[in-house]
Design a protein around this motif. Structure first.
Motif, short mmCIF file in Angstrom:
data_model
loop_
_atom_site.label_atom_id
_atom_site.label_comp_id
_atom_site.label_asym_id
_atom_site.label_seq_id
_atom_site.Cartn_x
_atom_site.Cartn_y
_atom_site.Cartn_z
N ARG A 1 0.82 -1.21 0.00
CA ARG A 1 0.00 0.00 0.00
C ARG A 1 0.86 1.25 0.00
NH1 ARG A 1 -3.07 -2.86 3.90
NH2 ARG A 1 -2.16 -1.55 5.55
N ARG A 2 1.91 1.23 0.78
CA ARG A 2 2.80 2.39 0.83
C ARG A 2 3.49 2.62 -0.50
NH1 ARG A 2 4.54 4.60 5.64
NH2 ARG A 2 5.68 5.95 4.19
N LEU A 3 3.86 1.55 -1.18
CA LEU A 3 4.50 1.70 -2.48
C LEU A 3 3.53 2.28 -3.51
CD1 LEU A 3 6.61 -1.59 -2.68
CD2 LEU A 3 7.44 0.73 -2.27
N MET A 4 2.27 1.87 -3.44
CA MET A 4 1.27 2.43 -4.35
C MET A 4 1.09 3.93 -4.08
SD MET A 4 0.37 0.09 -6.41
CE MET A 4 -1.08 0.88 -7.12
N LEU A 5 1.04 4.30 -2.81
CA LEU A 5 0.93 5.72 -2.47
C LEU A 5 2.17 6.49 -2.90
CD1 LEU A 5 -0.65 5.50 1.11
CD2 LEU A 5 -1.78 6.25 -1.00
N ALA A 6 3.32 5.81 -2.85
CA ALA A 6 4.56 6.46 -3.27
C ALA A 6 4.51 6.82 -4.74
CB ALA A 6 5.76 5.54 -2.98
N THR B 1 12.04 10.60 -4.38
CA THR B 1 12.08 9.14 -4.24
C THR B 1 12.83 8.73 -2.97
OG1 THR B 1 12.04 8.89 -6.65
CG2 THR B 1 12.76 6.99 -5.36
N LEU B 2 13.93 9.40 -2.70
CA LEU B 2 14.69 9.10 -1.49
C LEU B 2 13.87 9.41 -0.23
CD1 LEU B 2 18.23 10.44 -2.50
CD2 LEU B 2 17.54 8.05 -2.23
N PHE B 3 13.13 10.50 -0.24
CA PHE B 3 12.27 10.85 0.88
C PHE B 3 11.25 9.73 1.13
CE2 PHE B 3 13.82 15.11 1.17
CZ PHE B 3 13.34 15.61 2.37
N VAL B 4 10.59 9.29 0.06
CA VAL B 4 9.56 8.26 0.19
C VAL B 4 10.15 6.96 0.71
CG1 VAL B 4 7.94 6.84 -1.10
CG2 VAL B 4 8.07 9.28 -1.58
N ILE C 1 11.13 3.00 5.16
CA ILE C 1 12.06 2.25 6.00
C ILE C 1 11.90 2.63 7.46
CG2 ILE C 1 14.51 1.87 6.51
CD1 ILE C 1 15.08 2.19 3.53
N THR C 2 11.68 3.91 7.71
CA THR C 2 11.48 4.39 9.09
C THR C 2 10.25 3.74 9.72
OG1 THR C 2 12.50 6.52 8.55
CG2 THR C 2 11.14 6.41 10.53
N ASP C 3 9.17 3.68 8.97
CA ASP C 3 7.95 3.05 9.49
C ASP C 3 8.17 1.57 9.78
OD1 ASP C 3 6.63 5.41 9.34
OD2 ASP C 3 5.60 4.99 7.46
N LEU C 4 8.89 0.88 8.92
CA LEU C 4 9.16 -0.54 9.13
C LEU C 4 10.08 -0.77 10.33
CD1 LEU C 4 9.62 -1.76 5.43
CD2 LEU C 4 7.56 -1.87 6.86
#
Length: 335
Positions: free
Chosen positions: A7-12, A312-315, A320-323
């Motif tokens: 889901r996060r990748l789709m939002l990215a 892209t780096l921000f996303v 990674i921070t959330d994980l």
């Protein structure tokens, strides 16, 4: 966690498309003619017009944007107006330098900042606490360019113990390229001379860039540890006779780690996107100096390439921070 990551990748993807759209139209709203800049001041009108057609600048903006997005999907970020080289190739040259500088600045700021924050919390209201709080406030307030100039005057001009700028010394060949990070490449190739020179050139810019973040980490760590030290389980641990170092580092710091993880992600993203002044002062050939040159020359493909790279780096860093939350606290479960 797999579903959450998907889901996060789709939002990215949505974020990247929105950022590309916004940046594309803003960059093209800037007064100026990239075709004229690329063709030179003495080019004839026919030559300028021919180059404008070749660059696709004669088409409506929506058409130009669709052409650009098709290129991105295929890995083509366009051609630099200034150098006539693929922007993707130039980003591969400049990005590793910025990553190397940002990583070392982050390491310095996290290690020193968290340590100072813990000491300040444990020695609350002492002279050392007041000194560290002032030290962190100065770090968060002092302009980067002014601090960099002070370091150059003192460590280069007065003491002559550290180099003035660049990534490696004059006359020293860069290490065999594997990652683009000079220190890692020097280790992999066993080049001790390049390793020593790379480290010495990295000291001043990384400290300059990391000092402001170090002040933020100091204040955050102090606040988090102070809050945890007043908890009941900390008083219970002390009542059991545990050493103060165990109480602080094993119990207090571990339970105060989540806000610090968030701050690490935010500060790392900030460092990656905020290296312009530091790279300029220390002649560091990174993404910051590249972006300044691109903006000055109205190099739209390069501006777009830098913007998408930083976004892209921000996303990725935020994901990674959330994980990392789930790793630091097993009670957190992503669904």
């Amino acid at each position: 966690m797999v579903a959450y990551t998907a889901r996060r990748l789709m939002l990215a993807i949505v974020v990247l498309i929105g950022m590309s759209l916004m940046t594309f139209y803003i960059s093209h709203a800037i007064p100026g003619d990239p075709a004229r800049l690329a063709s030179g001041a003495h080019a004839k009108a026919e030559q300028v017009e021919s180059l404008r057609v070749q660059m696709g600048l004669d088409k409506p903006l929506p058409v130009q944007y669709m052409i650009y997005m098709k290129g991105i999907i295929s890995g083509d970020l366009g051609t630099s107006v200034s150098t006539r080289r693929p922007v993707a190739d130039e980003l591969k040259e400049y990005l590793p330098a910025t990553i190397e500088l940002s990583v070392f600045a982050l390491i310095i700021s996290v290690v020193a900042g968290v340590f100072f924050g813990i000491v300040s919390a444990v020695r609350r209201n002492s002279a050392l606490d007041h000194f560290l709080r002032v030290f962190s406030l100065v770090g968060a307030s002092i302009p980067v360019f002014w601090l960099g100039l002070l370091f150059l005057i003192f460590f280069y001009k007065q003491l002559n113990v550290l180099p003035i700028g660049g990534r490696i010394g004059i006359g020293i060949n860069p290490p065999t390229k594997a990652t683009g990070l000079y220190i890692i490449d020097s280790i992999l190739s066993g080049d001790g001379i390049a390793l020593k020179s790379s480290i010495s050139h990295l000291v001043l810019p990384s400290i300059t860039l990391g000092y402001s973040s170090m002040g933020v980490f100091t204040r955050m760590a102090r606040s988090c540890v102070l809050e945890v030290l007043s908890a009941d389980y900390i008083r219970t641990a002390r009542a059991k006779g545990l050493k103060e170092t165990i109480v602080v580092y094993k119990h207090a710091l571990r339970n105060a780690i989540l806000p610090l993880i968030t701050l690490v992600g935010l500060q790392f993203a900030y460092l990656l996107g905020g290296t312009v002044l530091t790279e300029t002062i220390f002649s560091w050939p990174g993404l910051g100096s590249y972006s300044v040159t691109a903006i000055t020359n109205l190099n739209f493909p390069a501006i777009m390439g830098v913007t998408l790279t930083i976004t892209t780096l921000f996303v990725v860093i935020n994901l990674i921070t959330d994980l990392c939350y789930a790793i630091a606290d097993p009670r957190i479960v992503y669904k």
